[in-house]
Design a protein around this motif. Structure first.
Motif, PDB file in Angstrom:
ATOM      1  N   SER A   1      69.513 -24.988  11.700  1.00  0.00           N
ATOM      2  CA  SER A   1      69.899 -23.915  11.999  1.00  0.00           C
ATOM      3  C   SER A   1      70.025 -23.675  13.699  1.00  0.00           C
ATOM      4  O   SER A   1      70.070 -24.741  14.238  1.00  0.00           O
ATOM      5  N   THR A   2      69.530 -22.572  14.285  1.00  0.00           N
ATOM      6  CA  THR A   2      69.516 -22.295  15.527  1.00  0.00           C
ATOM      7  C   THR A   2      68.511 -21.196  16.219  1.00  0.00           C
ATOM      8  O   THR A   2      68.754 -20.234  15.497  1.00  0.00           O
ATOM      9  N   GLY A   3      67.878 -21.234  17.044  1.00  0.00           N
ATOM     10  CA  GLY A   3      67.404 -20.069  17.728  1.00  0.00           C
ATOM     11  C   GLY A   3      68.239 -19.037  17.877  1.00  0.00           C
ATOM     12  O   GLY A   3      67.954 -17.773  17.603  1.00  0.00           O
ATOM     13  N   LEU A   4      69.461 -19.289  18.069  1.00  0.00           N
ATOM     14  CA  LEU A   4      70.497 -18.245  18.439  1.00  0.00           C
ATOM     15  C   LEU A   4      70.728 -17.413  17.331  1.00  0.00           C
ATOM     16  O   LEU A   4      71.569 -16.511  17.129  1.00  0.00           O
ATOM     17  N   ALA A   5      70.343 -17.764  16.043  1.00  0.00           N
ATOM     18  CA  ALA A   5      70.445 -16.953  14.968  1.00  0.00           C
ATOM     19  C   ALA A   5      69.640 -15.837  14.822  1.00  0.00           C
ATOM     20  O   ALA A   5      69.571 -14.680  14.257  1.00  0.00           O
ATOM     21  N   ARG A   6      68.420 -15.942  15.776  1.00  0.00           N
ATOM     22  CA  ARG A   6      67.466 -14.904  15.853  1.00  0.00           C
ATOM     23  C   ARG A   6      67.603 -13.909  17.071  1.00  0.00           C
ATOM     24  O   ARG A   6      67.636 -12.537  17.113  1.00  0.00           O
ATOM     25  N   PHE A   7      68.026 -14.605  18.107  1.00  0.00           N
ATOM     26  CA  PHE A   7      68.233 -13.895  19.574  1.00  0.00           C
ATOM     27  C   PHE A   7      69.519 -14.353  20.125  1.00  0.00           C
ATOM     28  O   PHE A   7      70.146 -15.341  19.374  1.00  0.00           O
ATOM     29  N   SER A   8      70.176 -13.576  20.691  1.00  0.00           N
ATOM     30  CA  SER A   8      71.620 -13.605  21.092  1.00  0.00           C
ATOM     31  C   SER A   8      71.654 -14.016  22.705  1.00  0.00           C
ATOM     32  O   SER A   8      71.041 -13.596  23.458  1.00  0.00           O
ATOM     33  N   MET A   9      72.584 -14.893  22.940  1.00  0.00           N
ATOM     34  CA  MET A   9      73.195 -15.149  24.148  1.00  0.00           C
ATOM     35  C   MET A   9      74.566 -15.191  24.157  1.00  0.00           C
ATOM     36  O   MET A   9      75.344 -15.819  23.471  1.00  0.00           O
ATOM     37  N   PRO A  10      75.125 -14.518  25.047  1.00  0.00           N
ATOM     38  CA  PRO A  10      76.574 -14.330  25.329  1.00  0.00           C
ATOM     39  C   PRO A  10      77.541 -15.932  25.126  1.00  0.00           C
ATOM     40  O   PRO A  10      76.820 -16.768  25.864  1.00  0.00           O
ATOM     41  N   GLY A  11      78.529 -15.940  24.399  1.00  0.00           N
ATOM     42  CA  GLY A  11      79.079 -17.269  24.417  1.00  0.00           C
ATOM     43  C   GLY A  11      78.881 -17.684  23.002  1.00  0.00           C
ATOM     44  O   GLY A  11      79.601 -19.040  22.941  1.00  0.00           O
ATOM     45  N   PHE A  12      78.003 -17.635  22.082  1.00  0.00           N
ATOM     46  CA  PHE A  12      77.685 -18.295  20.996  1.00  0.00           C
ATOM     47  C   PHE A  12      78.029 -17.586  19.721  1.00  0.00           C
ATOM     48  O   PHE A  12      77.648 -17.757  18.879  1.00  0.00           O
ATOM     49  N   ALA A  13      78.892 -16.467  19.541  1.00  0.00           N
ATOM     50  CA  ALA A  13      78.996 -15.677  18.568  1.00  0.00           C
ATOM     51  C   ALA A  13      79.529 -16.435  17.092  1.00  0.00           C
ATOM     52  O   ALA A  13      78.915 -16.626  16.167  1.00  0.00           O
ATOM     53  N   ALA A  14      80.682 -17.470  17.690  1.00  0.00           N
ATOM     54  CA  ALA A  14      81.051 -18.162  16.314  1.00  0.00           C
ATOM     55  C   ALA A  14      80.025 -19.173  15.931  1.00  0.00           C
ATOM     56  O   ALA A  14      79.874 -19.369  14.640  1.00  0.00           O
TER      57      ALA A  14
END
Length: 254
Positions: free
Chosen positions: A145-158
């Protein structure tokens, strides 16, 4: 060693985290079948490195976006295993292969979303489903998975949305495959210095500095930080761990 003669299949094992996970599995005494998308030479280099360490390894081409290719891929792998081990089965499946897309939500195209679905969700879903017939009871599945599933950073929505789906799928797989003693966990890396996503984390000083500033342990992650945890989840020491999301981010955005 309890993992002697065990076999792991690692998708996207020719570079980055997949390469590191393949090498880490070999260090645990596990033989490795790895896949590559287009760079056969990189894959063969990993195979050679694993063989030099005393373990067995093979590499096969696989596009995880193409579900129709999975039967042929599994036929190749299982026929090889039958010939050289006496059984078509393997013990561990590491769903690592993937690409990223960096685009603002408002500008993300349908084609980009479809590619993320096919690569990170549909491919993982159906490759695992088709592999179940050859996955030994008592084995393990690790979904990346990815840490971006817990915290958000612009540009990675998809990209991150697909990984969020994988984390939910992991729970259901763990529940439904538990009767076979198959453990299923998700590993969620933070920002890692690889060529993933164009290599910005590794190569762009401003990005590198920002990541350090939001990470509790004060540095950018390295592939070695991840592969060893993936390998650990494929050992008997992790026998009581299933249905878990394990973030390996050095404490990003705590």
């Amino acid at each position: 060693m309890e993992t002697k003669n065990k076999i792991a299949v690692v998708t996207g094992g020719s570079r980055g985290l997949g390469r590191n996970a393949s090498l880490a599995l070999a260090k645990k005494g596990i033989d490795v079948v790895l896949t590559y998308h287009s760079n056969k030479q990189d894959a063969e280099n990993v195979v050679s490195e694993i063989r030099a360490s005393g373990r067995k390894a093979e590499a096969y081409q696989l596009d995880t976006r193409n579900v129709q290719s999975f039967d042929h891929f599994l036929q190749q792998v299982t026929e090889h295993l039958q010939t050289y081990t006496g059984s078509p089965n393997f013990d561990y499946l590491i769903n690592n292969a993937g690409t990223g897309v960096h685009a603002a939500f408002a500008e993300t195209t349908e084609a980009q979303v479809d590619d993320m679905i096919n690569t990170h969700y549909k491919g993982v879903f159906f490759l695992t489903q088709k592999a179940l017939a050859y996955l030994n009871d008592g084995g393990a599945i690790v979904n990346i998975s990815t840490g971006l599933a817990r915290f958000s950073m612009p540009g990675f929505a998809a990209y991150a949305s697909m990984k969020g789906a994988i984390e939910t799928l992991t729970l259901y797989q763990a529940k439904e495959l538990g009767a076979r003693g198959i453990r299923v966990n998700a590993v969620a890396p933070g920002a890692i210095a690889t060529d993933f996503g164009g290599g910005a984390t590794r190569d762009v000083p401003e990005v590198n500095s920002f990541i350090k500033s939001v990470t509790a342990l004060g540095r950018v992650g390295q592939p070695d930080d991840i592969g060893s945890v993936v390998a650990f989840l494929c050992t008997d020491e992790a026998r009581w761990i299933t249905g878990q999301r394990i973030e390996i981010s050095g404490g990003m955005n705590l």
